[in-house]
Design a protein around this motif. Structure first.
Motif, short mmCIF file in Angstrom:
data_model
loop_
_atom_site.label_atom_id
_atom_site.label_comp_id
_atom_site.label_asym_id
_atom_site.label_seq_id
_atom_site.Cartn_x
_atom_site.Cartn_y
_atom_site.Cartn_z
N LEU A 197 0.84 -1.21 0.00
CA LEU A 197 0.00 0.00 0.00
C LEU A 197 0.87 1.25 0.00
O LEU A 197 0.59 2.20 -0.72
CB LEU A 197 -0.96 -0.01 1.18
N ALA A 198 1.93 1.25 0.80
CA ALA A 198 2.84 2.40 0.80
C ALA A 198 3.47 2.58 -0.58
O ALA A 198 3.68 3.71 -1.03
CB ALA A 198 3.93 2.21 1.86
N GLU A 199 3.75 1.47 -1.26
CA GLU A 199 4.34 1.55 -2.60
C GLU A 199 3.38 2.18 -3.60
O GLU A 199 3.81 2.74 -4.61
CB GLU A 199 4.73 0.15 -3.08
N LEU A 200 2.08 2.11 -3.33
CA LEU A 200 1.08 2.70 -4.24
C LEU A 200 0.92 4.21 -4.06
O LEU A 200 0.42 4.89 -4.96
CB LEU A 200 -0.28 2.03 -4.03
N VAL A 201 1.34 4.75 -2.92
CA VAL A 201 1.08 6.16 -2.63
C VAL A 201 1.67 7.10 -3.68
O VAL A 201 0.97 8.02 -4.14
CB VAL A 201 1.52 6.52 -1.19
N PRO A 202 2.92 6.94 -4.13
CA PRO A 202 3.42 7.85 -5.16
C PRO A 202 2.57 7.82 -6.44
O PRO A 202 2.35 8.86 -7.07
CB PRO A 202 4.85 7.36 -5.43
N TRP A 203 2.11 6.65 -6.81
CA TRP A 203 1.24 6.54 -7.99
C TRP A 203 -0.08 7.28 -7.75
O TRP A 203 -0.55 8.00 -8.62
CB TRP A 203 0.99 5.07 -8.32
N LEU A 204 -0.67 7.10 -6.58
CA LEU A 204 -1.92 7.79 -6.25
C LEU A 204 -1.73 9.30 -6.27
O LEU A 204 -2.60 10.04 -6.76
CB LEU A 204 -2.44 7.34 -4.87
N GLU A 205 -0.61 9.77 -5.75
CA GLU A 205 -0.33 11.21 -5.74
C GLU A 205 -0.19 11.74 -7.17
O GLU A 205 -0.73 12.80 -7.51
CB GLU A 205 0.92 11.51 -4.92
N ALA A 206 0.52 10.99 -8.02
CA ALA A 206 0.69 11.41 -9.41
C ALA A 206 -0.63 11.39 -10.17
O ALA A 206 -0.86 12.21 -11.06
CB ALA A 206 1.73 10.51 -10.10
N GLU A 207 -1.49 10.45 -9.84
CA GLU A 207 -2.78 10.28 -10.53
C GLU A 207 -3.91 11.10 -9.90
O GLU A 207 -5.06 11.01 -10.34
CB GLU A 207 -3.18 8.80 -10.51
N TYR A 208 -3.59 11.90 -8.89
CA TYR A 208 -4.62 12.58 -8.10
C TYR A 208 -5.64 13.34 -8.95
O TYR A 208 -6.85 13.16 -8.76
CB TYR A 208 -3.97 13.50 -7.06
N PRO A 209 -5.22 14.19 -9.89
CA PRO A 209 -6.23 14.92 -10.67
C PRO A 209 -7.15 13.98 -11.45
O PRO A 209 -8.37 14.18 -11.49
CB PRO A 209 -5.41 15.79 -11.62
N ARG A 210 -6.59 12.95 -12.03
CA ARG A 210 -7.40 12.00 -12.80
C ARG A 210 -8.33 11.21 -11.89
O ARG A 210 -9.49 10.96 -12.24
CB ARG A 210 -6.47 11.06 -13.58
N LEU A 211 -7.84 10.81 -10.72
CA LEU A 211 -8.69 10.11 -9.76
C LEU A 211 -9.87 10.98 -9.32
O LEU A 211 -10.98 10.49 -9.14
CB LEU A 211 -7.87 9.66 -8.54
N GLY A 212 -9.61 12.27 -9.18
CA GLY A 212 -10.69 13.20 -8.83
C GLY A 212 -11.76 13.25 -9.91
O GLY A 212 -12.97 13.25 -9.62
N GLU A 213 -11.34 13.26 -11.15
CA GLU A 213 -12.30 13.24 -12.26
C GLU A 213 -13.08 11.93 -12.29
O GLU A 213 -14.29 11.92 -12.53
CB GLU A 213 -11.56 13.43 -13.59
N GLU A 214 -12.38 10.84 -12.02
CA GLU A 214 -13.04 9.54 -12.03
C GLU A 214 -14.03 9.42 -10.88
O GLU A 214 -15.11 8.83 -11.04
CB GLU A 214 -11.99 8.43 -12.00
N PHE A 215 -13.69 9.99 -9.74
CA PHE A 215 -14.63 10.00 -8.62
C PHE A 215 -15.92 10.73 -9.01
O PHE A 215 -17.02 10.28 -8.66
CB PHE A 215 -14.00 10.68 -7.39
N GLN A 216 -15.79 11.81 -9.77
CA GLN A 216 -16.97 12.57 -10.18
C GLN A 216 -17.86 11.77 -11.14
O GLN A 216 -19.03 12.10 -11.30
CB GLN A 216 -16.56 13.91 -10.81
N ARG A 217 -17.33 10.74 -11.76
CA ARG A 217 -18.16 9.84 -12.56
C ARG A 217 -18.72 8.69 -11.72
O ARG A 217 -19.85 8.25 -11.92
CB ARG A 217 -17.34 9.26 -13.73
#
Length: 195
Positions: free
Chosen positions: A156-176
């Motif tokens: 899970l800790a290894e995923l955090v940098p990816w989540l941070e880099a993908e943050y804007p896109r994840l926000g858009e996906e959450f809105q869908r």
């Protein structure tokens, strides 16, 4: 979805129903005879929400592009990321967010959580995790912390940098994703048929 999202979706039900939604991750198996009818309905509702989110196209797309080494754990990370975006979304609800959080904390403080959740629940309440999820750095620390409790390397800790880099896109996906979840599974006081 994690605690906050489940609480929001279940807020229209009674306290037992909401409590069942809050503790469902700590309940193993389908035998729910030990729980009252309403708590069991809440547990089943929580599981329907999880299944809906897991099958949703947004979730499948994220898993397909996520780091291969962390895909097995991505669902856990996304649960907390979705709570982050729910917390941001609910900041504009003029007191409703505060009401559901206060109600959830009251229920979690007054009732025994299943043994799998028992050590975490008092900390969740005391440290006000449901409101603090609005801070993405707090959410990332929570993701890393869960990873420390799992055996083996902290995937899970290894995923955090990816989540941070993908943050804007994840926000858009959450809105869908979030409107679809709410339409399909949000329980209102006038509509308990979805529970």
């Amino acid at each position: 979805m994690n605690f906050l999202a489940h609480a929001w979706l279940a807020r229209g039900g009674g306290d037992d129903f909401l409590y069942g939604n809050l503790i469902a991750d700590g309940v193993k198996g389908n035998g729910l005879e030990a729980w009252s009818t309403e708590v069991a309905r809440g547990i089943r509702h929580h599981r329907r929400v999880d299944a809906f989110v897991d099958r949703h196209g947004v979730t499948r797309d994220i898993l397909a592009r996520s780091p291969r080494s962390g895909r097995r754990y991505m669902g856990i990370a996304l649960d907390l990321v979705w709570d982050h975006f729910v917390a941001l979304d609910l900041e504009d609800t003029e007191g409703e967010e505060s009401s559901v959080v206060t109600r959830s904390y009251r229920l979690l403080s007054r009732r025994s959580a299943p043994s799998r959740l028992a050590p975490m629940v008092p900390v969740l309440v005391e440290q006000d995790w449901l409101r603090r999820y609005a801070d993405f750095s707090f959410t990332c620390r929570a993701i890393r912390g869960i990873g420390q409790r799992l055996s083996g390397p902290n995937r899970l800790a290894e995923l955090v940098p990816w989540l941070e880099a993908e943050y804007p896109r994840l926000g858009e996906e959450f809105q869908r994703l979030w409107p679809d979840v709410r339409e399909a599974l949000e329980v209102t006081p006038d509509d308990t048929s979805r529970s």
